[in-house]
Scaffold this active site. Structure first.
Site, PDB file in Angstrom:
ATOM      1  CG  MET A   1      -1.953  -0.979   1.377  1.00 55.11           C
ATOM      2  SD  MET A   1      -3.351  -1.153   2.546  1.00 55.11           S
ATOM      3  CE  MET A   1      -4.109  -0.159   2.265  1.00 55.11           C
ATOM      4  CG  HIS A   2       0.604   3.272   2.624  1.00 53.02           C
ATOM      5  ND1 HIS A   2      -0.872   3.726   2.836  1.00 53.02           N
ATOM      6  CD2 HIS A   2       1.283   2.469   3.682  1.00 53.02           C
ATOM      7  CE1 HIS A   2      -1.221   3.320   3.537  1.00 53.02           C
ATOM      8  NE2 HIS A   2       0.036   2.670   4.409  1.00 53.02           N
TER       9      HIS A   2
ATOM     10  CG  ASP B   1       0.003  -5.211   1.904  1.00 58.24           C
ATOM     11  OD1 ASP B   1      -1.053  -3.550   2.446  1.00 58.24           O
ATOM     12  OD2 ASP B   1       1.428  -4.745   1.574  1.00 58.24           O
TER      13      ASP B   1
END
Length: 513
Positions: free
Chosen positions: A81-82, A241
């Site tokens: 992520m991110h 995830d």
């Protein structure tokens, strides 16, 4: 058979697997790749690495002989992520992607909170405080520090969504991963035009946002030639995830939480409402289950603390394990079992890389507190196991404080593969803990989402009920729990008492000798 494929784009590698409608794994493959750290605190990756790994693992799974490519009903995507992938007008990558663990954006986080009207106002807008790991501050950093690159940017994608683009030619994302950008109105499951306006970010830079089970695109001719998947194969939204891993662990109803003890530790709980903590001590996001949300706490060095001990202080165990054909962690935890609960008053703070939940303090430091001449290696190791688990309980307590009932905890990661650590978790959490038949996490979760999106199951909970079951339960030792409840109060006081000292230590290091 209804065959679906799950692809998880991780930080260190990609995992691809195929399942049938019963959740049986028919084939799987993994491919590793490096991460770049051009400066201290920076973390980047070339998105082409993800695409190459996806091609390699997909071809391996499709050539397994367990099914024909034409049998694949759909594909699900998960990923770290991110991260931020910057594309130009022709869809070419502008610069390496900035990852979730990149720490360069502290100034941009402060700027975002200022532009939003303060931290509490920002949390009301998007559900979370600004953190260096999130995507939004990365956009502001590139805009300020690399204006020539920023001028070329026409689309920003998350890591898994770049793979979707290469596979299908479509720009798309979904709500669970988008929650980690800091640009999604989490309560209403849509991009926050209010915050985008305050940050002067063009909404056209962001892709359309779907629910996680929805079909977002189909495999293109180019994607088919590269991977072997048939043209037109549906690709569902998928998930970040952690939400995808939660689906893979069956965390799809209130009252059930997961505690994943990997390098980092994550406590994840399902909620039916998007309520927020005004202090932003936990992460809030849309769940990969439609109409549901999640709350999540992250311990940066949970299993990582034991890994550090193994690497730096457990070299004898590593060598002995090699000679005996054993896992060195087996020898370390066997040693820890020689010390009783509480390690005779020895505490370990697991803040080896600072801490996220609930302190959000990059200056936090690790260490043992309470050492006496009575303590030996068994106490040191046990204190590490207990300290990491106390840190996980910090997040669990906040989840309960915010009104979420947790009466069933499913454990996974390294902490679920060891009987002693499972018992420590049950006793410190004060709740029986359970291990499952499903151990593949995010890749399995998005394969289930693809089953739902292509008609194999009517709902995500139905898919989980049909494929996930409890293998083993570890019950609370109530005598140990009573001790740990008292010890936990001491543990919590240690950070508060040392917070100022941690900052002074950081300043000493920064000033140099």
């Amino acid at each position: 058979m209804s065959i679906t494929i799950g692809i998880d784009i991780g930080t260190s590698g990609t995992k691809t697997l195929a399942i049938d409608e019963h959740g049986r794994i028919l084939a799987s493959a993994s491919s590793e790749y490096p991460c770049s750290h051009p400066r201290p605190g920076w973390s980047e990756q070339d998105p082409e690495l993800w695409w190459r790994a996806t091609q390699e693992t997909l071809r391996a799974v499709l050539s397994s002989g367990k099914f024909a490519p034409a049998d694949v009903a759909g594909v699900g995507l998960s990923g770290q992520m991110h991260g931020s992938v910057f594309l130009d007008a022709s869809g070419e990558v502008v610069r390496p992607a900035l990852l979730w663990n990149d720490q360069r954006t502290a100034a941009q986080c402060a700027e975002i909170e200022d532009r939003a009207g303060g931290r509490e106002a920002l949390i009301k807008m998007v559900g979370n405080r600004a953190m260096t790991g999130f995507t939004a501050p990365k956009l502001l950093w590139v805009r300020k520090e690399e204006p020539a690159n920023w001028e070329r940017v026409r689309q920003v994608l998350l890591p898994k969504d770049y793979v979707r683009y290469r596979l299908t030619g479509a720009y798309a994302t979904e709500v669970s991963d988008a929650s980690g950008t800091l640009l999604l109105d989490v309560a209403n499951r849509r991009w926050s035009r209010e915050l985008l306006a305050k940050l002067d970010i063009d909404p056209a830079l962001l892709p359309p946002c779907h629910e996680s089970f929805e079909v977002s695109a189909q495999v293109s001719a180019i994607g088919s030639k590269a991977t072997g998947l048939p043209v037109g194969t549906p690709v569902v939204g998928g998930g970040g995830d952690q939400p995808a891993g939660a689906v893979g662990n069956g965390i799809v109803r209130p009252g059930v939480a997961s505690a994943t003890m990997g390098t980092s530790g994550v406590v994840f709980a399902h909620t039916d409402k998007p309520g927020f903590d005004p202090l932003g001590r936990l992460q809030r996001g849309c769940h990969a289950v439609p109409g549901a949300w999640h709350v999540m706490g992250v311990v940066l060095a949970a299993g990582g603390s034991l890994q550090w001990f193994r690497n730096e202080l457990g070299k004898a165990e590593v060598e002995a394990a090699k000679a005996q054909g054993l896992d060195p962690y087996y020898l370390l935890t066997a040693e820890a079992a020689l010390a009783g609960p509480g390690a005779e008053g020895l505490f370990f703070l697991p803040y080896l890389t600072g801490e996220r939940s609930p302190h959000f303090d990059p200056d936090a430091k690790g260490g043992w507190i309470g050492l006496t001449v009575r303590h030996g290696r068994p106490h040191l190791v046990r204190a590490v196991l207990e300290g990491a688990t106390y840190a996980m309980r910090d997040s669990l307590e906040l989840i309960r404080e915010m009104g979420s009932t947790v009466d069933h905890i499913r454990v996974s990661g390294g902490g679920a593969r060891n009987a002693l650590w499972k018992q420590i978790q049950a006793d410190i959490y004060g709740c029986d803990v359970h291990t499952l038949n499903s151990t593949e996490g995010p890749a399995f979760g998005v394969a289930l989402l693809a089953q739902v999106g292509t008609g194999g199951f009517a709902t995500v909970p139905e898919a989980c009920d049909a494929t996930i079951m409890t293998l083993e339960s570890t019950n609370v030792d109530h005598r140990a729990k009573a001790y740990y409840d008292k010890a936990y109060k001491v543990y919590r006081s240690l950070y508060q008492n040392l917070r100022g000292t941690f900052r002074e230590i950081s300043q000493l290091v920064e000033s140099g000798f």
